[in-house]
Motif scaffolding. Structure first.
Motif, PDB file in Angstrom:
ATOM      1  N   ILE A  23       0.849  -1.200   0.000  1.00  0.00           N
ATOM      2  CA  ILE A  23       0.000   0.000   0.000  1.00  0.00           C
ATOM      3  C   ILE A  23       0.878   1.240   0.000  1.00  0.00           C
ATOM      4  N   PRO A  24       0.692   2.138  -0.977  1.00  0.00           N
ATOM      5  CA  PRO A  24       1.556   3.314  -1.064  1.00  0.00           C
ATOM      6  C   PRO A  24       1.392   4.246   0.133  1.00  0.00           C
ATOM      7  N   SER A  25       2.499   4.829   0.547  1.00  0.00           N
ATOM      8  CA  SER A  25       2.443   5.789   1.664  1.00  0.00           C
ATOM      9  C   SER A  25       1.828   7.107   1.217  1.00  0.00           C
ATOM     10  N   SER A  26       1.980   7.455  -0.055  1.00  0.00           N
ATOM     11  CA  SER A  26       1.327   8.635  -0.618  1.00  0.00           C
ATOM     12  C   SER A  26       0.714   8.246  -1.954  1.00  0.00           C
ATOM     13  N   TRP A  27      -0.552   8.590  -2.121  1.00  0.00           N
ATOM     14  CA  TRP A  27      -1.275   8.212  -3.325  1.00  0.00           C
ATOM     15  C   TRP A  27      -1.168   9.341  -4.347  1.00  0.00           C
ATOM     16  N   CYS A  28      -1.153   9.001  -5.623  1.00  0.00           N
ATOM     17  CA  CYS A  28      -1.138  10.024  -6.666  1.00  0.00           C
ATOM     18  C   CYS A  28      -1.941   9.521  -7.862  1.00  0.00           C
ATOM     19  N   CYS A  29      -2.440  10.463  -8.640  1.00  0.00           N
ATOM     20  CA  CYS A  29      -3.292  10.151  -9.788  1.00  0.00           C
ATOM     21  C   CYS A  29      -2.519   9.356 -10.836  1.00  0.00           C
ATOM     22  N   LYS A  36      -3.044  15.434  -4.933  1.00  0.00           N
ATOM     23  CA  LYS A  36      -4.135  16.161  -4.287  1.00  0.00           C
ATOM     24  C   LYS A  36      -5.458  15.428  -4.537  1.00  0.00           C
ATOM     25  N   SER A  37      -6.228  15.220  -3.488  1.00  0.00           N
ATOM     26  CA  SER A  37      -7.542  14.581  -3.545  1.00  0.00           C
ATOM     27  C   SER A  37      -7.518  13.282  -4.343  1.00  0.00           C
ATOM     28  N   PRO A  38      -6.720  12.284  -3.902  1.00  0.00           N
ATOM     29  CA  PRO A  38      -6.668  11.016  -4.634  1.00  0.00           C
ATOM     30  C   PRO A  38      -7.840  10.096  -4.280  1.00  0.00           C
ATOM     31  N   TRP A  39      -8.405   9.451  -5.289  1.00  0.00           N
ATOM     32  CA  TRP A  39      -9.497   8.493  -5.121  1.00  0.00           C
ATOM     33  C   TRP A  39      -9.098   7.192  -5.794  1.00  0.00           C
ATOM     34  N   VAL A  53      -9.513  18.723  -8.831  1.00  0.00           N
ATOM     35  CA  VAL A  53      -8.132  18.785  -9.338  1.00  0.00           C
ATOM     36  C   VAL A  53      -8.232  18.750 -10.865  1.00  0.00           C
ATOM     37  N   SER A  54      -8.235  17.541 -11.449  1.00  0.00           N
ATOM     38  CA  SER A  54      -8.449  17.432 -12.893  1.00  0.00           C
ATOM     39  C   SER A  54      -9.625  16.524 -13.232  1.00  0.00           C
ATOM     40  N   GLY A  55     -10.269  15.979 -12.209  1.00  0.00           N
ATOM     41  CA  GLY A  55     -11.464  15.180 -12.428  1.00  0.00           C
ATOM     42  C   GLY A  55     -11.231  13.837 -13.098  1.00  0.00           C
ATOM     43  N   HIS A  56     -10.022  13.256 -12.955  1.00  0.00           N
ATOM     44  CA  HIS A  56      -9.732  12.002 -13.642  1.00  0.00           C
ATOM     45  C   HIS A  56     -10.490  10.810 -13.038  1.00  0.00           C
ATOM     46  N   ALA A  57     -10.883  10.886 -11.759  1.00  0.00           N
ATOM     47  CA  ALA A  57     -11.661   9.802 -11.155  1.00  0.00           C
ATOM     48  C   ALA A  57     -13.036   9.706 -11.810  1.00  0.00           C
ATOM     49  N   LYS A  58     -13.662  10.852 -12.036  1.00  0.00           N
ATOM     50  CA  LYS A  58     -14.972  10.852 -12.681  1.00  0.00           C
ATOM     51  C   LYS A  58     -14.856  10.446 -14.151  1.00  0.00           C
ATOM     52  N   LYS A  59     -13.779  10.899 -14.820  1.00  0.00           N
ATOM     53  CA  LYS A  59     -13.570  10.513 -16.229  1.00  0.00           C
ATOM     54  C   LYS A  59     -13.366   9.008 -16.334  1.00  0.00           C
ATOM     55  N   HIS A  60     -12.663   8.428 -15.365  1.00  0.00           N
ATOM     56  CA  HIS A  60     -12.443   6.976 -15.363  1.00  0.00           C
ATOM     57  C   HIS A  60     -13.780   6.236 -15.280  1.00  0.00           C
ATOM     58  N   PHE A  61     -14.684   6.736 -14.439  1.00  0.00           N
ATOM     59  CA  PHE A  61     -16.014   6.141 -14.333  1.00  0.00           C
ATOM     60  C   PHE A  61     -16.784   6.275 -15.645  1.00  0.00           C
ATOM     61  N   GLU A  62     -16.744   7.488 -16.249  1.00  0.00           N
ATOM     62  CA  GLU A  62     -17.501   7.728 -17.483  1.00  0.00           C
ATOM     63  C   GLU A  62     -16.975   6.906 -18.648  1.00  0.00           C
ATOM     64  N   GLU A  63     -15.659   6.738 -18.713  1.00  0.00           N
ATOM     65  CA  GLU A  63     -15.073   5.982 -19.817  1.00  0.00           C
ATOM     66  C   GLU A  63     -15.388   4.492 -19.734  1.00  0.00           C
TER      67      GLU A  63
END
Length: 430
Positions: A23-29, A36-39, A53-63
């Motif tokens: 498990i990473p000690s610091s998460w990144c996109c 910042k704000s990793p999901w 931030v850049s909304g890549h979590a939501k884009k991942h869901f949409e894609e």
């Protein structure tokens, strides 16, 4: 909310074996490498940044959405939707298909069983009989959707005179116009969940409370329930508009979508995160006993104050056998039971055109997402106020509120069940 989109393929256990390097000690996109704000997607365990931030979590869901041409295709594709993700900082869950946080657990208890890591919570220093405030702050901070909302708000840049455009933090030397309760609560909640081992001193928030709520000035003991109501009310009003440099748009960030019916349970004006989470609606029915005229009105509420039923208030002597235990359901039934109003509360009947004897009954027309219940521990008799120290039993899981609903048949399965999040108990002689 019980999320219907959590299936067996969702990896709710943060298991080190699922990560090749641990498990990473610091998460990144995974896309922009921002920390910042990793999901983390709980279907494939890819980490992406949040929508601020850049909304890549939501884009991942949409894609990963597959259009369905038939019901059979939809059922087949149901298991591969990447809709549930977890905040890597505080381990709260969010479902993009519901567009809401997963506040309560699923029926199988998958969330509770699966989340094996917990972030170290920080304590609050007592500033001098401020346990009433600290208890409420800790309780509110553990309501994920409420806490998350404030932590995601941008820091307030005060816009006054020479300080316009500069980010400032409140000190005791600043004037009344510089106080923002929303900003001070935001900083306090961020400090509570950043994982520090040392206790946090909420003196800046307490100073803001002194400025905004004069009745809580000083270091004497105060009523925790009264403080919570004042706090929520002032937060609600401040979030409603452009107050002390807080833009109106900050009152409804995208990550907390307010339901279409939320406006019906507003306390003074437009809805905010306060009424969206804690707001419910009561139906008050009054019937004239002379002509039978029925009057109905709807009242919004942020919490319900419950009397201890009279049969449980009797103090028994040592020789008497203990009677039945008072339960939270007993208090709720007493609150919603049909009641005949006494002579001091005669109802003004518009048909009889005079005050008449009448009955009153409460129904819950709409349940809130988070239900706050207050037990009245004082009972008035004539001119005396007596402390009620009756023990009240309450469930830790699945408090069923269906019996108190106006239209229980219209409620969704599981939507009337509540799990305990926090309890505030004040011991004292007052």
């Amino acid at each position: 909310m019980e999320c219907p989109h959590i299936h067996s393929n969702v990896c709710l256990t943060v298991d080190p074996s699922r990560f090749p390097n641990g498990i990473p000690s610091s998460w990144c996109c995974n896309v922009c490498r921002s920390n910042k704000s990793p999901w983390v997607c709980l279907t494939c365990l890819l980490v992406h940044c949040g929508r601020y931030v850049s909304g890549h979590a939501k884009k991942h869901f949409e894609e990963n959405q597959v259009p369905c041409n038939s019901q059979r295709t939809c059922e087949k594709q149901e298991k591969v939707h990447h809709s549930v993700c977890m905040d890597c900082s505080n381990y709260s869950l969010y479902c993009y298909r519901c567009d809401d946080f997963v506040v309560n657990d699923t029926k199988l208890g998958q969330v509770q069983k699966g989340l094996s890591l917990a972030l170290c919570a920080t304590g609050l220093r007592n500033l001098g009989n401020t346990c009433f405030m600290n208890a409420i702050l800790q309780s509110l901070s553990n309501i994920q959707q409420f806490s998350r909302y404030f932590k995601e708000l941008p820091a307030v840049a005060l816009r006054s005179g020479k300080t316009a455009g500069r980010r400032m933090y409140h000190t005791r030397s600043q004037g009344d116009t510089s106080v923002s309760l929303v900003e001070e609560l935001r900083k306090t909640l961020c400090s509570l969940w950043q994982g520090n081992q040392t206790a946090f001193s909420p003196d800046s928030l307490f100073y803001a409370i002194w400025k905004i709520m004069p009745s809580f000035r000083g270091y004497q003991q105060q009523d925790a329930h009264e403080f919570m109501r004042y706090l929520l009310d002032h937060l609600h009003r401040e979030l409603q508009g452009n107050h002390n440099g807080v833009p109106s748009s900050a009152s409804s960030p995208d990550h907390v979508r307010l339901p279409p019916t939320a406006g019906k349970c507003c306390i003074n004006g437009i809805t905010t995160v306060v009424t969206s989470i804690f707001g419910g609606i009561l139906q008050n029915e009054v019937n004239c006993l002379i002509c039978g005229t029925e009057s109905r009105k709807f009242d919004p509420f942020l919490d319900l104050s419950l009397d201890i039923p009279s049969q449980f208030r009797q103090k028994k002597s040592k020789d008497q056998e203990p009677g039945p235990t008072c339960t939270l359901s007993d208090c709720l039934r007493s609150f919603t039971d049909l009641e005949e109003l006494d002579d001091a509360e005669l109802y003004m009947c518009h048909k009889c055109i005079k005050r008449q004897k009448s009955t009153k009954k409460f129904w819950i027309q709409k349940l809130p997402k988070v239900l706050c219940l207050h037990l009245k521990r004082f009972h008035w008799t004539a001119f005396l106020r007596n402390k009620v120290d009756t023990y009240v039993e309450f469930p830790l899981h699945s408090l069923d509120m269906r019996a108190f609903l106006l239209e229980p048949e219209k409620s969704l399965p599981g939507s009337c069940l509540y799990d305990l999040v926090a309890v505030v108990v004040h011991h004292g002689s007052g």
